[in-house]
Motif scaffolding. Structure first.
Motif: not given
Length: 322
Positions: A317, A319, A99, A322, A309-311, A313-315, A102
């Motif tokens: 934010g 990268t 996640h 970052s 883990w997807g949600p 990581v999105k929550r 890339t």
């Protein structure tokens, strides 16, 4: 007869590549993506001792530190699936990193689960930079809110599971906490002991010797129940932060497309090695619990945790930049 010719002849005759002394490889290796002396390395070396004579005549640990453990996974991906190369890795390299990166050089299909061996939970530790009056997680958050210039937490690395536990604490509590990433737990714990860091989110085993001496305090642990190593410390869930519940396993893998018979044989040998009477006490000093699973259970855990883990990581934010 050359070793390669012998193995080919054994395979052609239908003989297993492992399990018989006459066809056993001279050497096998257990890859780990972390330096010697860490918890992953400790487990690898104890398992290597137990697998000698079962997997190969000699089983060596090969440390390939760097890139947060990714180098060892990529090395396994490029290795022959004949049982001479195994990998031990924390879950994050397989379930979380896809996640985050890339251009990750490997995917879920490039590794074959053999079985989980151990599991560990994380804890929030504080040191001398935090007043002795701070006894609980609630106390710490109140103190951090009142002292924004000191409100920080370290982790073993940006994008690591302990980092996400700390980031979720910030999200869930609404208290700003500055993240300080380290390259591993050792330098972070050193700064925590020295008062240069307010708090640290990391594996509980790294705190144990310092808790015994009173130099550090652990305010919360990330398991579904209290850890037997720190029974007096409540979990995040007990303190109102269910979203921070996190348990990480260390698993063994073969390269992708490994034969089912080989996977089964190595899984049985791993189980026998991990359930020996001396293994649990040896790993307890590092805050590790023996938690053995077979290939099917580990495969399911990978799929479930990858989806979970997807949600997160999105929550958060996050990268890599970052």
């Amino acid at each position: 007869m050359q070793r390669r010719d012998f193995l080919l002849a054994a395979a052609a005759a239908g003989a297993p590549l492992l399990g018989h002394a006459q066809s056993m490889p001279e050497t096998a290796r257990i890859l780990t993506g972390f330096p010697a002396g860490g918890t992953v390395d400790v487990v690898a070396r104890r398992i290597a001792d137990k697998l000698r004579g079962g997997v190969a005549k000699m089983v060596l640990v090969e440390n390939k530190p760097g890139a947060g453990g990714r180098l060892a996974v990529d090395e396994l991906r490029r290795s022959p699936a004949d049982g001479t190369s195994l990998l031990i890795t924390p879950a994050a390299m397989i379930t979380l990193y896809p996640h985050l990166y890339t251009k990750l050089p490997y995917g879920l299909d490039d590794v074959t689960p053999v079985g989980a061996a151990t599991q560990v939970v994380f804890g929030l530790g504080v040191g001398p930079a935090v007043p002795e009056a701070v006894k609980t997680l609630k106390d710490f958050l109140a103190w951090a809110k009142a002292n924004p210039g000191l409100a920080n937490y370290g982790s073993p690395g940006a994008g690591s599971p302990p980092h996400f536990v700390g980031a979720l604490l910030e999200k869930e509590s609404g208290v700003a906490l500055s993240h300080v990433p380290y390259r591993g737990t050792v330098p972070g714990i050193q700064d925590l002991l020295g008062g240069q860091l307010t708090s640290f989110s990391g594996p509980i085993g790294d705190y144990l010797p310092h808790v015994k001496t009173g130099k550090l305090r652990v305010l919360a642990t990330s398991g579904p129940k209290r850890s037997r190593f720190l029974p007096e410390v409540p979990t995040y869930t007990e303190q109102g932060f269910k979203a921070l519940e996190q348990v990480e396993w260390y698993g063994f893998f073969l390269p992708g497309k490994a034969a089912p018979e080989l996977v089964k044989r190595l899984s049985d040998q791993l189980r026998a090695a991990m359930t020996g009477p001396e293994m649990a006490p040896a790993l307890a000093q590092f805050g590790l619990e023996v938690a053995v699973t077979g290939p099917a259970e580990l495969h399911k855990a990978i799929r479930d945790e990858h989806a979970a883990w997807g949600p997160i990581v999105k929550r958060v934010g996050f990268t890599p930049e970052s």
